[in-house]
Design a protein around this motif. Structure first.
Motif, PDB file in Angstrom:
ATOM      1  N   ARG A 225       0.752  -0.940  -0.258  1.00  0.00           N
ATOM      2  CA  ARG A 225       0.505   0.378  -0.657  1.00  0.00           C
ATOM      3  C   ARG A 225       0.653   1.354   0.106  1.00  0.00           C
ATOM      4  N   GLY A 226       0.495   2.551  -0.510  1.00  0.00           N
ATOM      5  CA  GLY A 226       1.178   3.616  -1.347  1.00  0.00           C
ATOM      6  C   GLY A 226       0.837   4.800   0.103  1.00  0.00           C
ATOM      7  N   PRO A 227       1.312   5.559  -0.328  1.00  0.00           N
ATOM      8  CA  PRO A 227       0.923   6.865   0.914  1.00  0.00           C
ATOM      9  C   PRO A 227      -0.932   6.977   0.135  1.00  0.00           C
ATOM     10  N   VAL A 228      -1.375   6.854  -0.812  1.00  0.00           N
ATOM     11  CA  VAL A 228      -1.790   7.284  -2.041  1.00  0.00           C
ATOM     12  C   VAL A 228      -2.816   6.161  -2.290  1.00  0.00           C
ATOM     13  N   ALA A 229      -4.400   5.715  -2.702  1.00  0.00           N
ATOM     14  CA  ALA A 229      -4.200   4.331  -3.186  1.00  0.00           C
ATOM     15  C   ALA A 229      -4.007   3.815  -4.834  1.00  0.00           C
ATOM     16  N   GLN A 230      -3.513   5.556  -5.528  1.00  0.00           N
ATOM     17  CA  GLN A 230      -3.258   5.410  -6.573  1.00  0.00           C
ATOM     18  C   GLN A 230      -1.974   4.883  -7.244  1.00  0.00           C
ATOM     19  N   LEU A 231      -0.627   4.953  -5.572  1.00  0.00           N
ATOM     20  CA  LEU A 231      -0.051   4.891  -5.660  1.00  0.00           C
ATOM     21  C   LEU A 231       0.564   3.144  -5.140  1.00  0.00           C
ATOM     22  N   ASP A 232      -0.011   2.377  -4.867  1.00  0.00           N
ATOM     23  CA  ASP A 232       0.364   1.043  -4.492  1.00  0.00           C
ATOM     24  C   ASP A 232       0.424   0.045  -6.114  1.00  0.00           C
ATOM     25  N   THR A 233       1.188  -0.896  -4.975  1.00  0.00           N
ATOM     26  CA  THR A 233       1.464  -2.353  -5.742  1.00  0.00           C
ATOM     27  C   THR A 233       1.518  -3.078  -6.243  1.00  0.00           C
ATOM     28  N   VAL A 234       1.031  -4.146  -6.872  1.00  0.00           N
ATOM     29  CA  VAL A 234       0.993  -5.596  -6.879  1.00  0.00           C
ATOM     30  C   VAL A 234       1.985  -6.317  -6.900  1.00  0.00           C
ATOM     31  N   TYR A 235       2.666  -7.588  -6.444  1.00  0.00           N
ATOM     32  CA  TYR A 235       3.644  -7.665  -7.134  1.00  0.00           C
ATOM     33  C   TYR A 235       3.493  -9.922  -6.353  1.00  0.00           C
ATOM     34  N   LEU A 236       3.744 -10.015  -7.834  1.00  0.00           N
ATOM     35  CA  LEU A 236       3.290 -11.554  -8.200  1.00  0.00           C
ATOM     36  C   LEU A 236       4.714 -12.201  -8.309  1.00  0.00           C
ATOM     37  N   ASP A 237       4.612 -13.393  -7.726  1.00  0.00           N
ATOM     38  CA  ASP A 237       5.934 -14.347  -7.785  1.00  0.00           C
ATOM     39  C   ASP A 237       5.935 -14.903  -8.871  1.00  0.00           C
ATOM     40  N   GLN A 238       6.485 -15.276  -9.696  1.00  0.00           N
ATOM     41  CA  GLN A 238       5.937 -16.362 -10.499  1.00  0.00           C
ATOM     42  C   GLN A 238       7.290 -17.035 -11.291  1.00  0.00           C
ATOM     43  N   SER A 239       6.907 -17.899 -11.628  1.00  0.00           N
ATOM     44  CA  SER A 239       8.033 -19.171 -11.926  1.00  0.00           C
ATOM     45  C   SER A 239       9.281 -18.141 -13.555  1.00  0.00           C
ATOM     46  N   HIS A 240       9.141 -17.177 -13.573  1.00  0.00           N
ATOM     47  CA  HIS A 240       9.575 -16.843 -14.214  1.00  0.00           C
ATOM     48  C   HIS A 240      10.554 -15.947 -13.983  1.00  0.00           C
ATOM     49  N   GLY A 241       9.746 -15.348 -12.745  1.00  0.00           N
ATOM     50  CA  GLY A 241       9.985 -13.904 -12.015  1.00  0.00           C
ATOM     51  C   GLY A 241       9.216 -13.329 -11.025  1.00  0.00           C
ATOM     52  N   LEU A 242       9.921 -11.939 -10.696  1.00  0.00           N
ATOM     53  CA  LEU A 242       8.927 -10.730  -9.984  1.00  0.00           C
ATOM     54  C   LEU A 242       7.487 -10.648 -11.439  1.00  0.00           C
ATOM     55  N   ALA A 243       6.549 -10.116 -11.445  1.00  0.00           N
ATOM     56  CA  ALA A 243       5.838  -9.492 -11.835  1.00  0.00           C
ATOM     57  C   ALA A 243       5.707  -7.986 -11.435  1.00  0.00           C
TER      58      ALA A 243
END
Length: 282
Positions: A225-243
């Motif tokens: 969660r960022g300082p505002v909702a627009q600056l949130d980030t999802v990161y997925l740990d996948q077999s080919h690396g982080l997305a």
């Protein structure tokens, strides 16, 4: 100018690009409006050119951005230019791992949902060591040591004096029962989860086998969660690396997904009971 921007620099530039596009301007039109070269606009938006707080406010003014809270959040992103500890690993580990550590360091709060493994922020040294040893790509002993020390240093955000990062982890029972490294290592890992869940800023919840299929099962999902909702980030740990995902539609999708996962997860007290039961069965 930096040829390789950090994840935070790239995100700031990306938000400036979104702001320009919402104004209906091309990069060439924006450059003319600002009295600069088109390549300067492109470099700012790619994170390759440093941007001051005053420049962010000027861009917001020219782009007629009405969201003052977002603009101020972006100006704060320009101020902290200190070299983070993760930069010591710049030549040793893939850049996405460094971007993840930088993202976690600045996050207002973090949420993880995992199925097959204990989240990295809650792994013991012995558990993490076994995970690295069993990777699809065989790592050399020095590479394993670099990754191991990096993972442990990431966990420092949960121990910061005065302002540890609020953290919620939702872990499937399959990960709790997996004997990574054998019974002794697995038992130590479970005890570590119990110890960490005693901390006021950490919420630990489990999903039991009884639930069956549920939204998001099979994925490892991480939400910063960022300082505002627009600056949130999802990161997925996948077999080919982080997305890394930060488009508005993607963020909405994963917020909704976490809300649905919440409905099937055990509360913290029942989660502790489940962990105790698993430990007795080891």
């Amino acid at each position: 100018m930096k040829s390789t921007p950090t994840g935070r620099q790239a995100r700031l530039g990306g938000e400036l690009r979104k702001m320009r596009e919402r104004a209906g301007l091309s990069s060439t039109e924006a450059a003319q409006l600002l009295g600069i070269k088109q390549h300067q606009v492109s470099n700012m938006e790619a994170g390759r050119l440093g941007v001051s707080a005053d420049r962010v406010r000027m861009l917001a003014c020219h782009y007629e951005c009405p969201d003052r809270v977002l603009v101020e959040a972006l100006t704060r992103m320009t101020r902290d230019r200190r070299r983070g500890w993760w930069e010591d690993y710049r030549e040793l580990l893939p850049s996405p791992l460094l971007d993840m550590a930088e993202l976690e360091h600045h996050a207002q709060s973090l949420r993880d949902a995992t199925t097959a493994r204990i989240p990295g922020l809650l792994q013991t040294r012995e558990y993490a060591l076994e995970i690295f040893r069993q990777g699809v790509t065989e790592l050399s002993p020095p590479d394993i040591e670099h990754r191991l020390s990096f993972r442990i240093k990431r966990q420092a955000i949960l121990f910061r004096d005065g302002d540890p990062t609020p953290y919620e982890a939702i872990i499937h029972e399959a990960a709790l029962r997996m004997k990574v490294g054998g019974s002794t290592v697995a038992r130590q890992q479970l005890q570590h989860l119990l110890d960490m869940s005693d901390r006021q800023h950490i919420t630990l919840r489990a999903i039991s086998f009884d639930v069956g299929a549920y939204p998001g099962s099979g994925q490892s999902i991480h939400y910063a969660r960022g300082p505002v909702a627009q600056l949130d980030t999802v990161y997925l740990d996948q077999s080919h690396g982080l997305a890394f995902l930060d488009a508005e539609a993607q963020l909405h999708k994963y917020r909704t997904l976490f809300d649905r996962i919440d409905t099937v997860a055990l509360d913290p007290a029942k989660t502790r009971d489940l962990i105790h039961n698993v430990m007795r069965e080891l």
